[in-house]
Design a protein around this motif. Sequence first.
Motif, mmCIF file in Angstrom:
data_model
loop_
_atom_site.group_PDB
_atom_site.id
_atom_site.type_symbol
_atom_site.label_atom_id
_atom_site.label_comp_id
_atom_site.label_asym_id
_atom_site.label_seq_id
_atom_site.Cartn_x
_atom_site.Cartn_y
_atom_site.Cartn_z
ATOM 1 N N GLU A 11 39.360 55.366 47.061
ATOM 2 C CA GLU A 11 39.866 54.196 46.657
ATOM 3 C C GLU A 11 41.102 54.027 47.414
ATOM 4 O O GLU A 11 41.790 52.778 47.402
ATOM 5 C CB GLU A 11 40.147 54.435 45.196
ATOM 6 C CG GLU A 11 41.097 55.215 44.590
ATOM 7 C CD GLU A 11 40.824 56.817 44.785
ATOM 8 O OE1 GLU A 11 40.095 56.797 45.244
ATOM 9 O OE2 GLU A 11 41.756 57.318 44.374
ATOM 10 N N ASP A 18 26.044 47.021 44.541
ATOM 11 C CA ASP A 18 25.360 47.386 43.124
ATOM 12 C C ASP A 18 24.927 48.786 43.384
ATOM 13 O O ASP A 18 24.168 49.111 44.029
ATOM 14 C CB ASP A 18 24.192 46.258 43.365
ATOM 15 C CG ASP A 18 23.263 46.939 42.218
ATOM 16 O OD1 ASP A 18 23.330 47.859 41.319
ATOM 17 O OD2 ASP A 18 22.061 46.127 42.150
ATOM 18 N N ALA A 76 32.018 51.440 46.973
ATOM 19 C CA ALA A 76 32.140 50.241 47.783
ATOM 20 C C ALA A 76 32.916 50.476 49.214
ATOM 21 O O ALA A 76 32.355 50.066 50.301
ATOM 22 C CB ALA A 76 32.888 49.153 47.039
ATOM 23 N N LEU A 109 32.704 53.994 41.455
ATOM 24 C CA LEU A 109 32.435 52.550 42.117
ATOM 25 C C LEU A 109 33.133 52.068 43.211
ATOM 26 O O LEU A 109 32.805 51.768 44.250
ATOM 27 C CB LEU A 109 32.302 51.559 41.028
ATOM 28 C CG LEU A 109 30.978 51.241 40.172
ATOM 29 C CD1 LEU A 109 31.029 50.299 39.254
ATOM 30 C CD2 LEU A 109 29.872 50.781 41.341
ATOM 31 N N GLN A 110 34.380 52.026 43.001
ATOM 32 C CA GLN A 110 35.535 51.933 44.069
ATOM 33 C C GLN A 110 35.223 52.558 45.334
ATOM 34 O O GLN A 110 35.344 52.186 46.398
ATOM 35 C CB GLN A 110 36.987 51.857 43.949
ATOM 36 C CG GLN A 110 37.516 50.740 42.951
ATOM 37 C CD GLN A 110 38.734 50.288 43.161
ATOM 38 O OE1 GLN A 110 39.485 50.892 44.108
ATOM 39 N NE2 GLN A 110 39.360 49.265 42.728
ATOM 40 N N GLU A 112 34.616 53.401 37.085
ATOM 41 C CA GLU A 112 35.306 52.144 37.847
ATOM 42 C C GLU A 112 35.969 52.983 39.243
ATOM 43 O O GLU A 112 35.769 52.442 40.393
ATOM 44 C CB GLU A 112 36.359 51.654 37.137
ATOM 45 C CG GLU A 112 36.987 50.419 37.971
ATOM 46 C CD GLU A 112 37.965 49.760 37.098
ATOM 47 O OE1 GLU A 112 38.072 49.726 35.898
ATOM 48 O OE2 GLU A 112 38.755 49.036 37.719
ATOM 49 N N GLU A 159 31.941 44.330 46.517
ATOM 50 C CA GLU A 159 31.478 45.038 45.667
ATOM 51 C C GLU A 159 30.069 45.643 45.745
ATOM 52 O O GLU A 159 29.197 45.009 46.744
ATOM 53 C CB GLU A 159 31.357 44.415 44.176
ATOM 54 C CG GLU A 159 32.449 44.391 43.341
ATOM 55 C CD GLU A 159 32.603 43.516 41.955
ATOM 56 O OE1 GLU A 159 31.445 43.766 41.352
ATOM 57 O OE2 GLU A 159 33.505 42.879 41.839
ATOM 58 N N LEU A 206 39.478 45.504 44.254
ATOM 59 C CA LEU A 206 38.676 46.068 45.206
ATOM 60 C C LEU A 206 38.764 44.954 46.275
ATOM 61 O O LEU A 206 38.576 43.689 46.295
ATOM 62 C CB LEU A 206 37.230 46.180 44.864
ATOM 63 C CG LEU A 206 36.284 46.787 45.417
ATOM 64 C CD1 LEU A 206 36.766 48.226 45.839
ATOM 65 C CD2 LEU A 206 35.002 46.857 44.926
#
Lengths: 452, 520
Positions: free
Chosen positions: A427, B59, A356, A352-353, A349, B57, B53
Amino acid sequence: MRYLPKSPADRATMLHEIGVAAIDDLFATVPAEYRLGHDLNIPRQLGESEIIDYFKHAAALNATGYSSFLGAGAYRHYRPVIIDSLVQRGEFLTSYTPYQAEITQGTLQAIFEFQTMICELTGMDIANASMYDGSTGAAEAVMMAVRITGRDGVIVARSVHPEYREVMQTYAQHQGHSAGEIGFGEDGRVDLAALDAAVTEQTACVLVQSPNFFGIVEDIPAIAEIAHKKGALLVVSIAEAVSLGIVRPPVEADIVSLEAQSFGVALSYGGPYCGVIAAKEKYVRQMPGRLVGETKDKQGRRGFVLTLSTREQHIRREKATSNICTNQALVALMTTIFLTVYGKEGIRELALQNLAKANYAAETLGGTAETRLLFKRTPRFHEFVLETEESVESVSSRLLEKKIIGGLPLAKWYPELGNASLWCATELTTREQIDQVASVLANSPVAATSRA
Amino acid sequence: MASASEVQQEEIRATKKPFVGNTRKVTAHLTQNESLTFEKSSPGKKAYKLPPLDVPEVDAAAVLGGAVREDAGYLPELSEIEIIRHFTRLSTWNYAIDLGMYPLGSCTMKYNPRVNELVSRLEGIAEAHPYQPEHLSQGALQIIRTLQDCLIEITGMDTITLQPAAGAHGEFTGILLTRAYHQSKGNARKTVLVPDSAHGTNPATAAVVGYKVQNIKSNALGMVDVGALENLVTEDVAALMLTNPSTIGVFESEIHKIADILHAKGALLYMDGANMNALVGKTRPGDFGVDVMHLNLHKTFSTPHGGGGPGSGPVACKAILEPFLPTPVVVEKADGSLSFNYDRPQSVGRVRMFYGNFGMFVRALAYILANGPDGLRQTTEDAVLNANYIRKKLEDVYELPYKTPTLHEVVFSDRRQTQRGVKTGDIAKRLIDYGFHPYTTAFPLIVPGALMIEPTESESKEELDLFIDAMRQVAQEAEENPEVILSAPHSTRISRLDETAAARNPVLRWKPPVGASREE
């Protein structure tokens, strides 16, 4: 002298018991002409409150309250509070290298957990108990490959962190290695055709970094194939460990050199950090540094010990695999706690942050009339290279006025990239900060001129 | 069914022997069993919470393509309270300076002041990025500069680099400087001389820098044999790597003769500064002929050793070596601000990324500021006083192989005890039962069966007396009941571990149970 636990009477008693009249009698072996006859010229003793004031003053002279987009081998991630509270337990903080296993099982088990986690993350079979940092770890990994293969050629990608390459060069120069560099293509990745031409039967290893210095994920399987075809090893350096939460580990590599600073270690102006070397099991006897192994006591209970010390200098002396002795055990403990806090789900997670945030930043900052995102279509993690019309210096100073530290200028190491700078979003980077940078970039004086 | 840890607890109870001997320092206490984090893990537990977030987001597979990670690997899943208990329990299995005397010779395990930890964690210090602009790093640069100035004064040298990350890394840097210096004169030379009493890192370092290592024998006093040295030093010798005081705690009284012999042939004197705790404020290597040396901030200057690191190994040298220092170096600009200079054409290069273990510089400087000139001198005097007190109180029961006066440490041998089958390693294990961390065993190599004791200044007379009492009781046990020593330790949660099996069949990581799925 609040750290010294003896009263004047204790000292007098002890001198009497020893049988000397004065303390200086115990220094009689130091020839008189070399004895310091005066006080050292250093600041006077400070009270505890003065010490704190001194460092608060120094801290205030450093940047505080800025938002920062710097990465480049030192990453700003959130550090869970329990890390500092646990590593400040005196039993961890003030213990030494676990030479006496029966009374250092805490350190030993924590290192065993660390070794396991590093193996899981990197896809390697074994990992050591830590190295000084990522740069010396990469240099030691290269020396390890030279020992394993008995060859002396080393090929290093130019997209490896420039300071890592400098350190490697310092280590290599007296080892009889010949180090050659391989450039990167339009996509920011290692130029595979050039690499293929460069690897020979004399090549001990190919060293690449992934994500590389530009934040780009290298094509590890393809690089491995080229290296292995000629019997060379592949050494992969990873400067941003959080990437392993979402980026495929370099399982095709023979040796992985990781900098684990991102796992809960403060930036601390560049150190202490936590290097670690991981490798395929068959190379364990050539591994530098300490290793912790599982074993049993006389009653058959599980315990841990430092092991395979016949590789090390206290036994092998000038024939040791390396001269490394002290490592970064407490920092390795921080990373172990960090990984336990985030765990299997959290590390993904978190990664992923980061992905992003950087994706949003790259698109927002790279999408203006005055900026261009380099290596645009190549997979990257949380860093990206931005090219600006305006000089990086000018962009930076306009950002600093808004208390923002922008990207790192790359011209010092890569003059061919012109007005390019390296940006990082983690993040901890907020959308607001990214949008603020975008608005500063949009008000570029260069843009104003070109529009006029 | 009883869990693995319950079984282990039962085994501990069953095998626990009553303590033999009289220890005034410790009593047996319960420690809690604790599995590996992996064994305690269960899917879905969490100890973290990320903020939502605030950007779209992504992928991951689309962004990363074939480079996306699908198998997250085995990492434990636990809650915060479980993690706190896990590492707290592990911590209780460690001995530490905070618990008592840690007389590991040559390692200088002294008190680690807590204010050092506090100041190293101030936001402007802990959160400083190494690439932030120099004008926003003046505090960090001032800390570096002030520590450099203090260490230059303490060593009596001309200049210094703080870049090396540990003592052995400092040795590496110092020998690189030596090599660059000789190379600038047209001949790098071939050999580095290393006394047989030296730390193993010394010869390993010389080899890493491409030198041939020539070991030299110590004389009957445990010192460098000046006559023998004179014969060995040729124009092929780059340097002598000398620990002073030596690993038996003896100051090389003929140090200047040693320096003169080397200098006459153009060779340099390298000093391993691991034992500087015996010298600070009393004498300075720069004044007695040393050309280059490293310091161990984690020894002499109280930065915590953390179970094996981090360290910090600054290298101080004479002006002749200054052009070769690693890049960058800190310089003062015309406006009085501090800056890094990277333009150093004769530099040996860089030995570490960024500037070194900066967090350790903060702690070492805090320690120096807390002591001042008078405190540092008193510290050295107390360290030497403590070692000599132990020497005096134990020399009638343990063999003192070298009678030469010693400074901050004392090295005995196990010669008397081996007659009863008890070796230095056994005595060390028995000492654990009396509540002490053992001394350094079996080093230096010039003393067969060495017991190398360095109390440091941090010990009170009371703690020293307890230690002496324990050592004397063990000596008596060696005479009367050697078995109790040979089977020690008896008071620890586990007994002596099988190190041979660990090396023969290395198990270096935990593995998930066979058949376990990685993706839950």
